[in-house]
Write a protein that holds these residues in place. Structure first.
Motif, mmCIF file in Angstrom:
data_model
loop_
_atom_site.group_PDB
_atom_site.id
_atom_site.type_symbol
_atom_site.label_atom_id
_atom_site.label_comp_id
_atom_site.label_asym_id
_atom_site.label_seq_id
_atom_site.Cartn_x
_atom_site.Cartn_y
_atom_site.Cartn_z
ATOM 1 N N LEU A 41 0.714 -1.206 0.058
ATOM 2 C CA LEU A 41 -0.116 0.048 0.078
ATOM 3 C C LEU A 41 0.945 1.346 0.001
ATOM 4 O O LEU A 41 0.636 2.254 -0.726
ATOM 5 N N ALA A 42 1.876 1.273 0.815
ATOM 6 C CA ALA A 42 2.834 2.442 0.789
ATOM 7 C C ALA A 42 3.464 2.716 -0.937
ATOM 8 O O ALA A 42 3.432 3.794 -1.242
ATOM 9 N N VAL A 43 3.942 1.735 -1.453
ATOM 10 C CA VAL A 43 4.186 1.943 -2.854
ATOM 11 C C VAL A 43 3.062 2.246 -3.794
ATOM 12 O O VAL A 43 3.163 3.383 -4.451
ATOM 13 N N HIS A 44 1.995 1.772 -3.543
ATOM 14 C CA HIS A 44 0.808 2.055 -4.127
ATOM 15 C C HIS A 44 0.097 3.632 -3.863
ATOM 16 O O HIS A 44 -0.132 4.418 -4.634
ATOM 17 N N GLU A 45 0.575 4.027 -2.584
ATOM 18 C CA GLU A 45 0.306 5.612 -2.497
ATOM 19 C C GLU A 45 1.582 6.572 -2.714
ATOM 20 O O GLU A 45 1.825 7.413 -2.173
ATOM 21 N N ARG A 46 2.522 5.742 -3.226
ATOM 22 C CA ARG A 46 3.882 6.428 -3.530
ATOM 23 C C ARG A 46 4.708 7.041 -2.276
ATOM 24 O O ARG A 46 5.228 8.342 -2.364
ATOM 25 N N ARG A 47 4.499 6.381 -1.257
ATOM 26 C CA ARG A 47 4.932 6.935 -0.015
ATOM 27 C C ARG A 47 6.483 6.090 0.176
ATOM 28 O O ARG A 47 6.892 5.497 1.120
ATOM 29 N N PHE A 48 7.376 6.520 -0.635
ATOM 30 C CA PHE A 48 8.696 5.857 -0.962
ATOM 31 C C PHE A 48 9.734 6.242 -0.075
ATOM 32 O O PHE A 48 9.375 7.312 0.729
ATOM 33 N N GLY A 49 10.734 5.541 0.367
ATOM 34 C CA GLY A 49 11.766 5.868 1.271
ATOM 35 C C GLY A 49 11.194 5.409 2.710
ATOM 36 O O GLY A 49 11.744 6.117 3.775
#
Lengths: 347, 347, 347, 347
Positions: A302-310
């Motif tokens: 979900l983090a990737v999906h929400e582009r919350r990288f790093g």
């Protein structure tokens, strides 16, 4: 629901995943969770084989939802793993991202893997999942794999009690933990050990012998000693794998065998050692670790999906949250206070 | 039924019991069975502490039925045990029989205890119960404790498989068995080991390495090797506890650690060892061993009750029968044929 | 060795195998053993899917040695199973034998499957392997799957003890066993049950309640009752799945729930039931069952290889022997004597 | 250290403890931790038998450190428990405090016990320890006993998978949880269940059947359904213990058996139910629960020692902290968000 599906398709992503470092119960649960969450959101997952090695060599495998059926209870990782690093090969990493048209990347690993992930995170869209049976990664209350390792070590200690009691002897259990004593501490507490030796606090073998003898004075003719593989004797009498005898032949065994000899000599009681080794890191995960790993894998997707990288999926209280990947690069050792509190349960 | 009870009372016996030798899951089940069967028949049981030591020292404990409540699932033995022998002290044995007014005696133990029991059986009314995790006593299809030891060792091997497979390494499991390879054989078969090394057949370490390399040639980059603690290398390169380095310091570790070094050098693959040690002989017994031990204990009491002295309770097919105590004095090793048959499952 | 291999090739056989009836831990171990033994002797194995159904439908799968890698610890059967019968379709069976050019056939199954195998054995080259968690097949000391079922049921009973003791209540454990009480008997003995109810001996619920109350009179406020699903009350008060209430709706639950109500009413103590159901027959096999199943599978292949058709692999004492298939058609119930002996351990 | 000991002696306290409510793995670990921590600080512990019942009846037992040796791995509670309440008998409570000269009191229990403790905390120096396998107490990230219950239920589900897969059937597992679905949720996630039914979200049995049929449409002929005992059908078709048939006889079985009938009828596939019942709350605690319970017990003693009354030991992230007792009186149900997230893993 239908609208959501359409929307999901529109912004469908292609996401890479790798598992790096040593074996750890729960890895397949993470992979399955990532794939199932991606499936629900219309994203594609591609696995890289053997950790960063798969990135360097371009060894990949598509991971449709059918591919992860039945893997939840299995130990190991269907992706394989290695200790290779991609840090010196950013151009290769870049080429793989392009070749594979990756919109995001999930790195599941321990200190080494996450250190690399954090270094690369400035340049690449990466999310991390902390993985170590040693529980020595900061930023998360606990890592998956740890509960399984403790479960196995504590079960072994349980079995030793009756033998120790019936036969009046010292039994030593060498558990994993090169830098951190979490497994030794928790397995020792759960198993009711009399002495717990951890890397965080170098020990004096004379003190250990004195404790054993003091117990005998109180009518307890047996003692159970849990020692982390990375524990060291204060006076530098550490026996390591690398130590050799005068003819240059390696000494066999680790700290557990060394203690066996020392305690037998110093307490004049039969002393035996158990070396659990890789039994602690292989095989099916406990229910606790399966749930934790599944939740972390889902959160990472979900983090990737929400582009919350790093970021990195982390257990914080009862919730899985995202924390900066950089937090994972600080080692998590057993604090002094916890070791002090444990004293109430020893001896 | 009432008549039977009256009759039982009339011929009520006072019976001694001891447990000797190493720890073995199922000992408490035997004691409980003897006491419960005696209770039903109006007999009294008196326990001798710490094996033959309790006979020599006159250390006894009355065992009414309340005393054995709750002990069935517990490891160890409520009577304690030791490796002392009464063979040179027949006068003391006689004195204890007289002091305690014993009509019969049950000796639960391994080769040593039963050898002594057999020697004394000409003079004293003794019945034996075979006890060893090693399964190396003749006259019975199987001994209790063995199933538990195999269960634990096989569970450890199960866990190692995924690590071995994910990481392409050799994993060695050192299991108990000084003279007989039964534990290694059954745990290895149950766990799907690739190589099984037993005391009955000295091995050539070059052959072991060749097997590992042959597997690699077939695309299997990992191997699991089960080795009994008493297995020896053909060329005499055995590392024993007693061996010292040139400065007279003992070499650490046993055959498992020695193999670790040899295989790592010869196969150039990471090799790790697990030493299960006393974990195999402590703790609660498997259901199989609890039933076997209970049935043997009951049979032993009935044997005394029927004055069939000089015998031993033994598993024969699905039944518990009485066999001459002398049968127990012949060691039961793994026959060549079974080792040959096992080849089909290896590699 | 090389000569043997050449010879083996010359007389290479093609052998069919099926697994029929209910699930049973150890089935995959049998299949693996047959395939590995065949591989060693140059024979080919072809699997029929879903028991006799695969013979009727011609659903087959080749079983080279690679196909059985990793299946040893897995529950279920890679061939699937069913309760269909081929007895009325000998012509179809003949056609399959011809199509597949079978030189021999191994039928792994319970009463039903082996009855069919025995009927067909006059006409076809068949060898049987007995399979049932219920242990109710004659001709063998024990069947694989039984140990696993007992292990699971006994572990459940172990857990109930502390709750029963802390809370003074009756706890009922319903275990498998429609016709034979072996599982109830062995799990009850291993778990230290107070009452064991088996199909072989219809019970009087008033007696059961009286036993529970008698225990209370002796200061034991709790009781653990193990009941086989096929146990029946003497007075015909059996509750079966088929029984309906006056509106024709099926009554829920089996004998365990019925006992729960009866005992709560008759002893005026809180009573709870556990229904283990299929948990007893699924999942990984115990080490004991894996070894037994592997040895039986190997023996069955060798029997075909030696053209000793019409036989069945059987455990006889410590050895695996061949017995006439017809022996399997006699049910193996718990003998009266064993039930009488068990009384010493109850209440 | 010596000064601290002197100081501790000066302010030595006498502290009562009780365990109330249903059985819960970890209770003995709490008692042992309280006693060991008290021993270290020179305090005395007195146990009240059978929960608040011991306070009402004045049934106490001194708990010196020897009394808690060996209890760590044992299920149940050495103090016994009951569901009686002291709320209406404050005068009796006061009398006990005076008789026993109590300086503090530790109440270990679930909603009921802690509600009472909170009510009494205004008047008496009380500290609470939350205890429930259901994990439905607020103020703490998790309660001890929950991990053990989940562990057991997940192990059962693991075993059902292979049977479900080999035989194409529906298998229902009824787990504990009257008001909260935590056990069902976590065991279902850990075991890879296809449907999870919890009290927080009444279900539509037609939807459940539709899910099972949809799986069949995707080639999955089997389904595993986990249902909490307190789950209810939307349309009020709940089957409770209290429900009777038209003749006034109680219907047997709970929600699991009801679902069994419904699903068998609606999906026309063989359906079987497992009712784990008290197996989930008895027996030895997992290593996780032993450590959590030990830490909570120690913290509760220190809270009394520091006179921080009206508080409760609670897990907060990686630490054990003190929170107001009042927090425990709010039920902790599974939040909607977690149930939504779980969908990714189902079907």
């Amino acid at each position: 629901m239908r609208d959501a599906a359409v929307l999901a398709k529109l912004r469908a992503m292609r996401i890479g995943i790798l598992t790096g470092g040593g074996d750890c119960p729960g890895l397949n649960a993470v992979i399955r969770a990532v794939v199932r969450s991606a499936h629900l959101h219309g994203d594609e997952i591609v696995g890289f084989r053997d950790g960063w090695g798969g990135v360097l060599d371009g060894a990949t495998v598509e991971l449709p939802i059918e591919r992860v059926a039945g893997i939840l209870p299995r130990g190991g990782t269907i992706l394989g793993t290695s200790r290779r690093s991609a840090l010196e090969h950013r151009d290769v990493v870049r080429r793989r991202f392009e070749e594979q048209r990756l919109d995001g990347f999930i790195a599941v690993g321990g200190n080494g893997t996450l250190f690399a992930a954090n270094e690369l995170a400035g340049e690449f869209p990466i999310v991390g999942v902390p993985k170590t049976i040693d529980n020595d990664i900061s930023g998360t209350d606990r890592t998956f794999g740890f509960d399984t390792a403790v479960h196995i070590a504590a079960a072994a200690i349980d079995r030793l009690h009756t033998t120790a009691e019936s036969h009046y002897r010292n039994l030593i259990v060498e558990v994993m933990g090169r830098n951190a004593g979490w497994i030794a501490l928790h397995a020792g507490l759960a198993g009711g050990a009399d002495v717990i030796l951890v890397p965080e606090r170098p020990f004096d073998v004379a003190d250990v012998a004195a404790r054993v003898l003091a117990r005998r004075g109180r009518g307890r003719g047996f003692s159970i000693i849990v020692v982390a593989e990375g524990a060291t004797a204060k006076d530098g009498e550490l026996v390591t794998k690398g130590r050799t005898d005068p003819l240059g032949r390696p000494l066999l065994g680790g700290i557990g065998h060394w203690l066996e000899g020392e305690l037998e000599a110093r307490t004049r009681a039969e002393t035996r050692v158990v070396v659990l080794g890789h039994v602690q890191r292989g095989g099916t995960a406990t229910a606790y670790d399966r749930v934790l790993a599944s939740r972390m894998g889902q959160r990472a997707h979900l983090a990737v999906h929400e582009r919350r990288f790093g970021t990195m999926a982390a257990l914080r209280g009862p919730r899985i949250e995202l924390v900066p990947l950089a937090e994972a690069t600080v080692p998590n050792l057993v604090p002094d206070e916890e070791l002090d509190l444990a004293e109430a349960f020893l001896g």
